[in-house]
Scaffold this motif. Structure first.
Motif, PDB file in Angstrom:
ATOM      1  N   MET A   1      21.356  11.049  18.950  1.00  0.00           N
ATOM      2  CA  MET A   1      19.918  10.994  18.704  1.00  0.00           C
ATOM      3  C   MET A   1      19.625   9.998  17.593  1.00  0.00           C
ATOM      4  N   ARG A   2      18.673   9.138  17.817  1.00  0.00           N
ATOM      5  CA  ARG A   2      18.291   8.173  16.805  1.00  0.00           C
ATOM      6  C   ARG A   2      17.213   8.740  15.903  1.00  0.00           C
ATOM      7  N   ILE A   3      17.369   8.504  14.654  1.00  0.00           N
ATOM      8  CA  ILE A   3      16.364   8.895  13.674  1.00  0.00           C
ATOM      9  C   ILE A   3      15.231   7.873  13.741  1.00  0.00           C
ATOM     10  N   LYS A   4      14.008   8.347  13.656  1.00  0.00           N
ATOM     11  CA  LYS A   4      12.869   7.432  13.636  1.00  0.00           C
ATOM     12  C   LYS A   4      12.388   7.286  12.211  1.00  0.00           C
ATOM     13  N   MET A   5      11.847   6.116  11.920  1.00  0.00           N
ATOM     14  CA  MET A   5      11.286   5.858  10.605  1.00  0.00           C
ATOM     15  C   MET A   5       9.923   5.208  10.772  1.00  0.00           C
ATOM     16  N   LYS A   6       9.119   5.321   9.758  1.00  0.00           N
ATOM     17  CA  LYS A   6       7.818   4.661   9.762  1.00  0.00           C
ATOM     18  C   LYS A   6       8.015   3.180   9.473  1.00  0.00           C
ATOM     19  N   LEU A   7       7.221   2.380  10.095  1.00  0.00           N
ATOM     20  CA  LEU A   7       7.292   0.944   9.919  1.00  0.00           C
ATOM     21  C   LEU A   7       7.152   0.552   8.446  1.00  0.00           C
ATOM     22  N   ARG A   8       6.364   1.297   7.696  1.00  0.00           N
ATOM     23  CA  ARG A   8       6.140   0.968   6.282  1.00  0.00           C
ATOM     24  C   ARG A   8       7.415   1.007   5.445  1.00  0.00           C
ATOM     25  N   GLU A   9       8.487   1.633   5.971  1.00  0.00           N
ATOM     26  CA  GLU A   9       9.753   1.658   5.257  1.00  0.00           C
ATOM     27  C   GLU A   9      10.465   0.304   5.331  1.00  0.00           C
ATOM     28  N   LEU A  10      10.098  -0.520   6.306  1.00  0.00           N
ATOM     29  CA  LEU A  10      10.763  -1.804   6.524  1.00  0.00           C
ATOM     30  C   LEU A  10       9.897  -3.018   6.239  1.00  0.00           C
ATOM     31  N   ALA A  11       8.584  -2.817   6.201  1.00  0.00           N
ATOM     32  CA  ALA A  11       7.702  -3.982   6.168  1.00  0.00           C
ATOM     33  C   ALA A  11       6.384  -3.679   5.475  1.00  0.00           C
ATOM     34  N   HIS A  12       5.665  -4.745   5.215  1.00  0.00           N
ATOM     35  CA  HIS A  12       4.288  -4.621   4.736  1.00  0.00           C
ATOM     36  C   HIS A  12       3.407  -5.407   5.694  1.00  0.00           C
ATOM     37  N   SER A  13       2.099  -5.301   5.534  1.00  0.00           N
ATOM     38  CA  SER A  13       1.200  -5.872   6.518  1.00  0.00           C
ATOM     39  C   SER A  13      -0.073  -6.393   5.867  1.00  0.00           C
ATOM     40  N   ARG A  14      -0.694  -7.342   6.560  1.00  0.00           N
ATOM     41  CA  ARG A  14      -1.998  -7.870   6.171  1.00  0.00           C
ATOM     42  C   ARG A  14      -2.834  -7.985   7.444  1.00  0.00           C
ATOM     43  N   ALA A  15      -4.122  -7.874   7.310  1.00  0.00           N
ATOM     44  CA  ALA A  15      -5.003  -8.007   8.471  1.00  0.00           C
ATOM     45  C   ALA A  15      -6.150  -8.950   8.150  1.00  0.00           C
ATOM     46  N   GLY A  16      -6.602  -9.630   9.170  1.00  0.00           N
ATOM     47  CA  GLY A  16      -7.753 -10.503   9.047  1.00  0.00           C
ATOM     48  C   GLY A  16      -8.583 -10.416  10.309  1.00  0.00           C
ATOM     49  N   ASP A  17      -9.666 -11.155  10.353  1.00  0.00           N
ATOM     50  CA  ASP A  17     -10.541 -11.086  11.517  1.00  0.00           C
ATOM     51  C   ASP A  17     -11.225 -12.414  11.746  1.00  0.00           C
ATOM     52  N   LYS A  18     -11.619 -12.612  12.977  1.00  0.00           N
ATOM     53  CA  LYS A  18     -12.466 -13.738  13.357  1.00  0.00           C
ATOM     54  C   LYS A  18     -13.259 -13.255  14.559  1.00  0.00           C
ATOM     55  N   GLY A  19     -14.533 -13.023  14.346  1.00  0.00           N
ATOM     56  CA  GLY A  19     -15.358 -12.494  15.428  1.00  0.00           C
ATOM     57  C   GLY A  19     -14.878 -11.114  15.829  1.00  0.00           C
ATOM     58  N   ASP A  20     -14.553 -10.927  17.083  1.00  0.00           N
ATOM     59  CA  ASP A  20     -14.109  -9.638  17.613  1.00  0.00           C
ATOM     60  C   ASP A  20     -12.587  -9.598  17.767  1.00  0.00           C
ATOM     61  N   ILE A  21     -11.895 -10.468  17.025  1.00  0.00           N
ATOM     62  CA  ILE A  21     -10.432 -10.560  17.095  1.00  0.00           C
ATOM     63  C   ILE A  21      -9.831 -10.080  15.780  1.00  0.00           C
ATOM     64  N   SER A  22      -8.891  -9.164  15.890  1.00  0.00           N
ATOM     65  CA  SER A  22      -8.149  -8.707  14.710  1.00  0.00           C
ATOM     66  C   SER A  22      -6.786  -9.382  14.706  1.00  0.00           C
ATOM     67  N   ASN A  23      -6.391  -9.849  13.551  1.00  0.00           N
ATOM     68  CA  ASN A  23      -5.124 -10.537  13.359  1.00  0.00           C
ATOM     69  C   ASN A  23      -4.317  -9.715  12.354  1.00  0.00           C
ATOM     70  N   ILE A  24      -3.184  -9.162  12.792  1.00  0.00           N
ATOM     71  CA  ILE A  24      -2.373  -8.309  11.927  1.00  0.00           C
ATOM     72  C   ILE A  24      -0.980  -8.902  11.794  1.00  0.00           C
ATOM     73  N   SER A  25      -0.568  -9.131  10.567  1.00  0.00           N
ATOM     74  CA  SER A  25       0.789  -9.613  10.323  1.00  0.00           C
ATOM     75  C   SER A  25       1.644  -8.466   9.815  1.00  0.00           C
ATOM     76  N   VAL A  26       2.902  -8.458  10.246  1.00  0.00           N
ATOM     77  CA  VAL A  26       3.891  -7.475   9.793  1.00  0.00           C
ATOM     78  C   VAL A  26       5.058  -8.287   9.243  1.00  0.00           C
ATOM     79  N   ILE A  27       5.370  -8.085   7.961  1.00  0.00           N
ATOM     80  CA  ILE A  27       6.371  -8.895   7.281  1.00  0.00           C
ATOM     81  C   ILE A  27       7.488  -7.998   6.766  1.00  0.00           C
TER      82      ILE A  27
END
Length: 110
Positions: A1-27
């Motif tokens: 069985m694989r243990i699951k982890m939250k993405l926040r344990e491995l990365a951080h994120s930023r979000a932006g927008d243009k009109g009705d488009i969301s742009n999300i980066s995961v680093i």
């Protein structure tokens, strides 16, 4: 069985927008974890995570040189900043929301 982890344990994120488009980066915090992000953060999984929000296509752009993935979600902001009745019309909170995604820990030996 694989243990699951939250993405926040491995990365951080930023979000932006243009009109009705969301742009999300995961680093990735660490270079070694980028492969896990690339493997499990597919456009399909991200769209499923944002069910009811991302009404259009979700595209993923890989930036391996900086350990990042960029997601562009079409029709994700209720018509855009000037048309949306949402409290967060810019979608900035979506960067926090993506961090709640769970991914398998491929380092788990079981």
């Amino acid at each position: 069985m694989r243990i699951k982890m939250k993405l926040r344990e491995l990365a951080h994120s930023r979000a932006g927008d243009k009109g009705d488009i969301s742009n999300i980066s995961v680093i990735a915090y660490l270079e070694k974890d980028y492969a896990l992000l690339e493997k499990y953060l597919t456009p399909e999984r991200v769209k499923a995570h944002f069910v009811g929000i991302a009404q259009g296509e979700v595209l993923r752009y890989a930036l391996p040189s900086i350990g990042a993935l960029n997601f562009v979600m079409q029709r994700a902001l209720g018509g855009g900043v000037t048309r949306s009745l949402a409290l967060d019309a810019h979608g900035k909170c979506l960067s926090s929301a993506i961090m709640t995604m769970e991914i398998p820990d491929d380092t788990d030996p079981s």
